[in-house]
Design an enzyme around this catalytic site. Structure first.
Site, PDB file in Angstrom:
ATOM      1  N   CYS A 108       0.705  -1.579  -0.117  1.00  0.00           N
ATOM      2  CA  CYS A 108      -0.293  -0.237  -0.122  1.00  0.00           C
ATOM      3  C   CYS A 108       1.054   0.836   0.175  1.00  0.00           C
ATOM      4  O   CYS A 108       2.154   0.945   0.845  1.00  0.00           O
ATOM      5  CB  CYS A 108      -0.979   0.126   0.982  1.00  0.00           C
ATOM      6  SG  CYS A 108      -0.152   0.457   2.897  1.00  0.00           S
ATOM      7  N   GLU A 109       0.449   2.032  -1.185  1.00  0.00           N
ATOM      8  CA  GLU A 109       1.245   3.257  -0.847  1.00  0.00           C
ATOM      9  C   GLU A 109       1.023   4.328   0.347  1.00  0.00           C
ATOM     10  O   GLU A 109       1.693   4.968   0.536  1.00  0.00           O
ATOM     11  CB  GLU A 109       0.785   4.030  -2.237  1.00  0.00           C
ATOM     12  CG  GLU A 109      -0.730   4.306  -2.286  1.00  0.00           C
ATOM     13  CD  GLU A 109      -1.437   5.831  -3.791  1.00  0.00           C
ATOM     14  OE1 GLU A 109      -0.831   5.018  -4.011  1.00  0.00           O
ATOM     15  OE2 GLU A 109      -2.069   5.989  -3.705  1.00  0.00           O
ATOM     16  N   HIS A 110       0.889   4.223   1.298  1.00  0.00           N
ATOM     17  CA  HIS A 110       0.211   5.147   2.513  1.00  0.00           C
ATOM     18  C   HIS A 110       0.697   4.307   3.933  1.00  0.00           C
ATOM     19  O   HIS A 110       1.730   5.629   4.268  1.00  0.00           O
ATOM     20  CB  HIS A 110      -1.267   4.661   3.300  1.00  0.00           C
ATOM     21  CG  HIS A 110      -2.329   4.873   2.300  1.00  0.00           C
ATOM     22  ND1 HIS A 110      -3.463   4.153   1.626  1.00  0.00           N
ATOM     23  CD2 HIS A 110      -2.725   6.444   1.307  1.00  0.00           C
ATOM     24  CE1 HIS A 110      -3.769   4.625   1.021  1.00  0.00           C
ATOM     25  NE2 HIS A 110      -3.154   6.123   0.981  1.00  0.00           N
ATOM     26  N   HIS A 111       1.254   2.962   3.394  1.00  0.00           N
ATOM     27  CA  HIS A 111       2.250   2.499   4.880  1.00  0.00           C
ATOM     28  C   HIS A 111       3.017   1.937   4.313  1.00  0.00           C
ATOM     29  O   HIS A 111       4.175   1.398   5.106  1.00  0.00           O
ATOM     30  CB  HIS A 111       1.069   1.270   5.821  1.00  0.00           C
ATOM     31  CG  HIS A 111       0.149   2.923   6.245  1.00  0.00           C
ATOM     32  ND1 HIS A 111      -0.701   2.661   5.956  1.00  0.00           N
ATOM     33  CD2 HIS A 111       0.500   3.533   7.693  1.00  0.00           C
ATOM     34  CE1 HIS A 111      -1.717   3.564   6.523  1.00  0.00           C
ATOM     35  NE2 HIS A 111      -1.453   3.895   7.626  1.00  0.00           N
ATOM     36  N   GLN A 149      -5.740  -0.222  -3.105  1.00  0.00           N
ATOM     37  CA  GLN A 149      -5.797  -1.848  -4.462  1.00  0.00           C
ATOM     38  C   GLN A 149      -7.284  -1.007  -5.115  1.00  0.00           C
ATOM     39  O   GLN A 149      -7.294  -1.406  -6.800  1.00  0.00           O
ATOM     40  CB  GLN A 149      -6.955  -1.855  -3.645  1.00  0.00           C
ATOM     41  CG  GLN A 149      -7.344  -3.215  -3.714  1.00  0.00           C
ATOM     42  CD  GLN A 149      -8.683  -5.137  -2.974  1.00  0.00           C
ATOM     43  OE1 GLN A 149      -8.185  -4.337  -1.295  1.00  0.00           O
ATOM     44  NE2 GLN A 149      -9.874  -4.946  -3.528  1.00  0.00           N
ATOM     45  N   HIS A 177      -5.524  -6.098   3.511  1.00  0.00           N
ATOM     46  CA  HIS A 177      -3.855  -4.747   4.295  1.00  0.00           C
ATOM     47  C   HIS A 177      -3.405  -5.120   5.190  1.00  0.00           C
ATOM     48  O   HIS A 177      -4.845  -5.314   6.140  1.00  0.00           O
ATOM     49  CB  HIS A 177      -5.360  -3.918   4.243  1.00  0.00           C
ATOM     50  CG  HIS A 177      -5.241  -3.543   2.037  1.00  0.00           C
ATOM     51  ND1 HIS A 177      -4.837  -2.373   1.466  1.00  0.00           N
ATOM     52  CD2 HIS A 177      -6.291  -3.849   1.547  1.00  0.00           C
ATOM     53  CE1 HIS A 177      -5.864  -2.324   0.665  1.00  0.00           C
ATOM     54  NE2 HIS A 177      -6.378  -3.148  -0.116  1.00  0.00           N
ATOM     55  N   CYS A 179      -2.037  -3.561   6.783  1.00  0.00           N
ATOM     56  CA  CYS A 179      -1.597  -2.363   7.759  1.00  0.00           C
ATOM     57  C   CYS A 179      -2.660  -2.069   8.278  1.00  0.00           C
ATOM     58  O   CYS A 179      -3.052  -1.174   9.209  1.00  0.00           O
ATOM     59  CB  CYS A 179      -1.334  -0.852   6.204  1.00  0.00           C
ATOM     60  SG  CYS A 179      -3.010  -0.468   5.313  1.00  0.00           S
TER      61      CYS A 179
END
Ligand code: GTP
Ligand code: ZN
Length: 219
Positions: A108-111, A149, A177, A179
């Site tokens: 995931c691009e956030h974490h 996603q 996910h 995260c």
């Protein structure tokens, strides 16, 4: 040409237009050297509270950078090119082709934490078919990048649609996910389902039902 590859293309800083009223220049992304990437890993090891010089960790920065080359290898892949070979001798076959349960691992691009699951892809061929493995390769080309996603689902559908011009494409991703499981809200076993439809799948709800039925039918 794939939009992500395009957005990561390296431009000379002087090429950027400095005028304040100018449209935003394309993002400038210089790839750091391997040594810089390894130094960044050593910094993170120290941030986590460990000693990057101890025996067990001494080669870890090299290993991490090598692993990143594979895990994020999608940035160096042109997804469109994967689908450039079409088999036209299929006796006029034009009904649904559905490849389901394509396992994938992404981050995931956030974490920058993994999310993993399965992709299901269907299309109605218009002019021949593509090798089945190529659909799985397209999934990997997008999974091996920092993702959401939703973006990944849309990119897979858009690539198949724009390269093959089929009568319709359906893509469904089901993923967990980490995260959400390992940190933050800490809920394990949660699945997220995303779908993207084009052509007949978008226009005709019975085609969506056919796709979902074939994905779910385990006999
Ligand atoms: N829509 C979407 N959200 C995602 C995906 N992967 C991770 N997220 C979410 O991205 C959000 C980031 O939220 P932020 O509030 O900016 O970050 P955060 O404080 O770490 O959020 P928490 O995870 O709630 O602790 C979280 O809600 C994640 O669950 C994805 O693929 N799609
Ligand atoms: Zn995340």
């Amino acid at each position: 040409m794939d939009a992500v590859l395009k957005s990561l293309s390296v431009r000379a800083p002087e090429a950027a237009d400095k005028r304040s009223d100018a449209p935003r220049p394309e993002r400038v992304t210089e790839r750091p050297t391997r040594q810089e990437a390894e130094a960044a890993v050593r910094t993170l090891l120290r941030w986590a509270g460990d000693d990057p010089e101890r025996e067990g960790l001494i080669e870890t920065p090299q290993r991490v950078v090598k692993a990143y080359e594979q895990i994020f290898g999608g940035y160096r892949q042109d997804a469109d090119a994967i689908l450039d070979r079409v088999f036209e001798e299929v006796e006029g076959y034009s009904d649904i082709v559905l490849v389901r349960d394509i396992a994938f691992h992404s981050h995931c691009e956030h974490h920058m934490v993994p999310f993993m699951g399965r992709a299901h892809i269907a299309y109605y061929p218009r002019r021949g078919v593509v090798g089945l493995s190529k659909l799985a390769r397209v999934v990997d080309a997008f999974a091996r990048r920092l993702q959401t996603q939703e973006t990944m689902t849309a990119q897979i559908a858009e690539t198949i649609d724009s390269v093959l011009h089929p009568r319709g494409v359906a893509v469904m991703l089901e993923a967990e996910h980490l995260c959400m499981a390992m940190r933050g809200v800490q809920k394990s076993g949660v699945s997220t389902i995303t779908t993207q439809f084009t052509g007949v799948f978008k226009q005709d709800p019975t085609e969506q039902v056919r796709f979902l039925t074939l994905v779910r039918d385990r006999r």
